[in-house]
Design a protein around this motif. Sequence first.
Motif, PDB file in Angstrom:
ATOM      1  N   GLY A   1      57.230   3.618 -62.992  1.00  0.00           N
ATOM      2  CA  GLY A   1      58.654   3.410 -63.222  1.00  0.00           C
ATOM      3  C   GLY A   1      59.443   4.004 -62.058  1.00  0.00           C
ATOM      4  O   GLY A   1      58.871   4.674 -61.186  1.00  0.00           O
ATOM      5  N   PRO A   2      60.762   3.786 -62.030  1.00  0.00           N
ATOM      6  CA  PRO A   2      61.578   4.337 -60.943  1.00  0.00           C
ATOM      7  C   PRO A   2      61.447   5.858 -60.802  1.00  0.00           C
ATOM      8  O   PRO A   2      61.404   6.376 -59.693  1.00  0.00           O
ATOM      9  CB  PRO A   2      63.008   3.946 -61.330  1.00  0.00           C
ATOM     10  CG  PRO A   2      62.860   2.782 -62.242  1.00  0.00           C
ATOM     11  CD  PRO A   2      61.545   2.966 -62.954  1.00  0.00           C
ATOM     12  N   GLU A   3      61.343   6.555 -61.939  1.00  0.00           N
ATOM     13  CA  GLU A   3      61.226   8.022 -61.867  1.00  0.00           C
ATOM     14  C   GLU A   3      59.880   8.439 -61.269  1.00  0.00           C
ATOM     15  O   GLU A   3      59.783   9.463 -60.592  1.00  0.00           O
ATOM     16  CB  GLU A   3      61.437   8.664 -63.243  1.00  0.00           C
ATOM     17  CG  GLU A   3      60.362   8.377 -64.279  1.00  0.00           C
ATOM     18  CD  GLU A   3      60.385   6.972 -64.899  1.00  0.00           C
ATOM     19  OE1 GLU A   3      59.400   6.609 -65.565  1.00  0.00           O
ATOM     20  OE2 GLU A   3      61.370   6.237 -64.705  1.00  0.00           O
ATOM     21  N   ASP A   4      58.834   7.626 -61.499  1.00  0.00           N
ATOM     22  CA  ASP A   4      57.526   7.915 -60.915  1.00  0.00           C
ATOM     23  C   ASP A   4      57.548   7.714 -59.402  1.00  0.00           C
ATOM     24  O   ASP A   4      57.012   8.529 -58.644  1.00  0.00           O
ATOM     25  CB  ASP A   4      56.439   7.021 -61.530  1.00  0.00           C
ATOM     26  CG  ASP A   4      56.284   7.229 -63.023  1.00  0.00           C
ATOM     27  OD1 ASP A   4      56.197   8.398 -63.448  1.00  0.00           O
ATOM     28  OD2 ASP A   4      56.258   6.234 -63.773  1.00  0.00           O
ATOM     29  N   VAL A   5      58.176   6.623 -58.968  1.00  0.00           N
ATOM     30  CA  VAL A   5      58.280   6.356 -57.529  1.00  0.00           C
ATOM     31  C   VAL A   5      59.064   7.480 -56.847  1.00  0.00           C
ATOM     32  O   VAL A   5      58.678   7.971 -55.782  1.00  0.00           O
ATOM     33  CB  VAL A   5      58.945   4.985 -57.265  1.00  0.00           C
ATOM     34  CG1 VAL A   5      59.204   4.777 -55.773  1.00  0.00           C
ATOM     35  CG2 VAL A   5      58.074   3.861 -57.821  1.00  0.00           C
ATOM     36  N   HIS A   6      60.140   7.925 -57.501  1.00  0.00           N
ATOM     37  CA  HIS A   6      60.931   9.024 -56.938  1.00  0.00           C
ATOM     38  C   HIS A   6      60.092  10.301 -56.855  1.00  0.00           C
ATOM     39  O   HIS A   6      60.139  11.018 -55.852  1.00  0.00           O
ATOM     40  CB  HIS A   6      62.181   9.265 -57.796  1.00  0.00           C
ATOM     41  CG  HIS A   6      63.082  10.312 -57.226  1.00  0.00           C
ATOM     42  ND1 HIS A   6      63.057  11.617 -57.659  1.00  0.00           N
ATOM     43  CD2 HIS A   6      64.011  10.265 -56.244  1.00  0.00           C
ATOM     44  CE1 HIS A   6      63.943  12.324 -56.976  1.00  0.00           C
ATOM     45  NE2 HIS A   6      64.537  11.524 -56.112  1.00  0.00           N
ATOM     46  N   ALA A   7      59.317  10.568 -57.885  1.00  0.00           N
ATOM     47  CA  ALA A   7      58.465  11.764 -57.887  1.00  0.00           C
ATOM     48  C   ALA A   7      57.443  11.706 -56.751  1.00  0.00           C
ATOM     49  O   ALA A   7      57.194  12.708 -56.072  1.00  0.00           O
ATOM     50  CB  ALA A   7      57.763  11.919 -59.232  1.00  0.00           C
ATOM     51  N   VAL A   8      56.855  10.538 -56.524  1.00  0.00           N
ATOM     52  CA  VAL A   8      55.891  10.381 -55.432  1.00  0.00           C
ATOM     53  C   VAL A   8      56.591  10.589 -54.094  1.00  0.00           C
ATOM     54  O   VAL A   8      56.091  11.291 -53.215  1.00  0.00           O
ATOM     55  CB  VAL A   8      55.219   8.990 -55.481  1.00  0.00           C
ATOM     56  CG1 VAL A   8      54.378   8.747 -54.233  1.00  0.00           C
ATOM     57  CG2 VAL A   8      54.361   8.851 -56.731  1.00  0.00           C
ATOM     58  N   LEU A   9      57.759  10.009 -53.959  1.00  0.00           N
ATOM     59  CA  LEU A   9      58.531  10.139 -52.724  1.00  0.00           C
ATOM     60  C   LEU A   9      58.833  11.597 -52.411  1.00  0.00           C
ATOM     61  O   LEU A   9      58.720  12.042 -51.266  1.00  0.00           O
ATOM     62  CB  LEU A   9      59.831   9.346 -52.873  1.00  0.00           C
ATOM     63  CG  LEU A   9      60.595   8.965 -51.631  1.00  0.00           C
ATOM     64  CD1 LEU A   9      59.721   8.172 -50.674  1.00  0.00           C
ATOM     65  CD2 LEU A   9      61.821   8.163 -52.003  1.00  0.00           C
ATOM     66  N   MET A  10      59.182  12.374 -53.432  1.00  0.00           N
ATOM     67  CA  MET A  10      59.533  13.771 -53.225  1.00  0.00           C
ATOM     68  C   MET A  10      58.313  14.635 -52.895  1.00  0.00           C
ATOM     69  O   MET A  10      58.458  15.759 -52.437  1.00  0.00           O
ATOM     70  CB  MET A  10      60.266  14.338 -54.443  1.00  0.00           C
ATOM     71  CG  MET A  10      61.623  13.686 -54.699  1.00  0.00           C
ATOM     72  SD  MET A  10      62.671  13.507 -53.233  1.00  0.00           S
ATOM     73  CE  MET A  10      62.996  15.217 -52.827  1.00  0.00           C
TER      74      MET A  10
ATOM     75  N   ALA B   1      70.746  10.763 -50.779  1.00  0.00           N
ATOM     76  CA  ALA B   1      70.451  12.205 -50.722  1.00  0.00           C
ATOM     77  C   ALA B   1      69.399  12.594 -51.750  1.00  0.00           C
ATOM     78  O   ALA B   1      68.539  13.440 -51.470  1.00  0.00           O
ATOM     79  CB  ALA B   1      71.729  13.013 -50.938  1.00  0.00           C
ATOM     80  N   ARG B   2      69.421  11.977 -52.922  1.00  0.00           N
ATOM     81  CA  ARG B   2      68.399  12.280 -53.946  1.00  0.00           C
ATOM     82  C   ARG B   2      67.008  11.930 -53.443  1.00  0.00           C
ATOM     83  O   ARG B   2      66.044  12.621 -53.730  1.00  0.00           O
ATOM     84  CB  ARG B   2      68.697  11.524 -55.237  1.00  0.00           C
ATOM     85  CG  ARG B   2      69.780  12.154 -56.038  1.00  0.00           C
ATOM     86  CD  ARG B   2      69.843  11.586 -57.456  1.00  0.00           C
ATOM     87  NE  ARG B   2      70.946  12.206 -58.145  1.00  0.00           N
ATOM     88  CZ  ARG B   2      71.933  11.549 -58.725  1.00  0.00           C
ATOM     89  NH1 ARG B   2      71.929  10.226 -58.733  1.00  0.00           N
ATOM     90  NH2 ARG B   2      72.904  12.187 -59.327  1.00  0.00           N
ATOM     91  N   ARG B   3      66.922  10.829 -52.694  1.00  0.00           N
ATOM     92  CA  ARG B   3      65.617  10.429 -52.164  1.00  0.00           C
ATOM     93  C   ARG B   3      65.200  11.286 -50.983  1.00  0.00           C
ATOM     94  O   ARG B   3      64.010  11.409 -50.694  1.00  0.00           O
ATOM     95  CB  ARG B   3      65.650   8.951 -51.779  1.00  0.00           C
ATOM     96  CG  ARG B   3      65.745   8.055 -53.011  1.00  0.00           C
ATOM     97  CD  ARG B   3      65.696   6.617 -52.628  1.00  0.00           C
ATOM     98  NE  ARG B   3      66.834   6.286 -51.800  1.00  0.00           N
ATOM     99  CZ  ARG B   3      67.578   5.206 -51.936  1.00  0.00           C
ATOM    100  NH1 ARG B   3      67.318   4.341 -52.871  1.00  0.00           N
ATOM    101  NH2 ARG B   3      68.584   4.979 -51.129  1.00  0.00           N
ATOM    102  N   LEU B   4      66.168  11.879 -50.301  1.00  0.00           N
ATOM    103  CA  LEU B   4      65.837  12.696 -49.131  1.00  0.00           C
ATOM    104  C   LEU B   4      65.575  14.154 -49.486  1.00  0.00           C
ATOM    105  O   LEU B   4      64.661  14.769 -48.939  1.00  0.00           O
ATOM    106  CB  LEU B   4      66.953  12.610 -48.086  1.00  0.00           C
ATOM    107  CG  LEU B   4      67.185  11.243 -47.449  1.00  0.00           C
ATOM    108  CD1 LEU B   4      68.346  11.296 -46.480  1.00  0.00           C
ATOM    109  CD2 LEU B   4      65.929  10.737 -46.752  1.00  0.00           C
ATOM    110  N   VAL B   5      66.398  14.737 -50.379  1.00  0.00           N
ATOM    111  CA  VAL B   5      66.264  16.180 -50.659  1.00  0.00           C
ATOM    112  C   VAL B   5      66.180  16.526 -52.140  1.00  0.00           C
ATOM    113  O   VAL B   5      66.230  17.690 -52.503  1.00  0.00           O
ATOM    114  CB  VAL B   5      67.407  16.989 -49.999  1.00  0.00           C
ATOM    115  CG1 VAL B   5      67.287  16.959 -48.493  1.00  0.00           C
ATOM    116  CG2 VAL B   5      68.773  16.521 -50.454  1.00  0.00           C
ATOM    117  N   GLY B   6      66.076  15.528 -53.008  1.00  0.00           N
ATOM    118  CA  GLY B   6      65.896  15.806 -54.429  1.00  0.00           C
ATOM    119  C   GLY B   6      67.044  16.557 -55.050  1.00  0.00           C
ATOM    120  O   GLY B   6      68.194  16.128 -54.997  1.00  0.00           O
ATOM    121  N   GLU B   7      66.745  17.720 -55.617  1.00  0.00           N
ATOM    122  CA  GLU B   7      67.742  18.477 -56.390  1.00  0.00           C
ATOM    123  C   GLU B   7      68.885  19.033 -55.545  1.00  0.00           C
ATOM    124  O   GLU B   7      69.913  19.434 -56.072  1.00  0.00           O
ATOM    125  CB  GLU B   7      67.065  19.592 -57.172  1.00  0.00           C
ATOM    126  CG  GLU B   7      66.370  20.601 -56.289  1.00  0.00           C
ATOM    127  CD  GLU B   7      65.468  21.543 -57.049  1.00  0.00           C
ATOM    128  OE1 GLU B   7      65.374  22.718 -56.648  1.00  0.00           O
ATOM    129  OE2 GLU B   7      64.861  21.102 -58.040  1.00  0.00           O
TER     130      GLU B   7
END
Length: 200
Positions: free
Chosen positions: A127-136, A34-40
Amino acid sequence: MAVGLDAADSRVRDRHEQFRALAREQLPRLVSLARRLVGEDAEDAVQDCLLKAFQSMDQLRDEAAGQAWLTAILVNCCRDRGRARARHPQEVDLDEVEEFSLYRKIAYEDPFPYSDSLHLDFLAEFGPEDVHAVLMRLPPLYRVPLVLVHMEGFLAKEVARMLGVPLGTVLARLHRGRKLFEKEMWDYAESSGLLRKGRR
């Protein structure tokens, strides 16, 4: 009559315990997805998912299918949340995305001039947080299939069934999503200073 009621109560208790066990086992994976799909909105989406799953627990005939069943419910909850939040879909210039090549961009810009492994050095800055930020940064239209196929390991045809769209549509979204992800990686690296760090 009392025996029949006791048996029914026992079945209900068993189903509730089954659901609790399934939810406990799957909760970390559902939250991560869910974090990867809708973030917050992840926690709210998971809560919606578990409520809907509990209400329709009788539809789950095979316990082994529990993970896929919960995933499909979560994907729908995330899509519902996305629709509610976005009045207008995020627009993407598909021509610009199709022409973009991260490989060529890195080679042309040469952000790490003394590197023998330029592309690996670029990727190592994330880093993982950067990849997540790009994904979002990606519109959900492309983010959802990318996450489900490349991070969760679902087949494209399974994703097509989950999303209720033809397989060709999922394949097109995966292709465009990958290209868009590459472009967003470069834009993110520029805007967040990852390239400047690499020049040190």
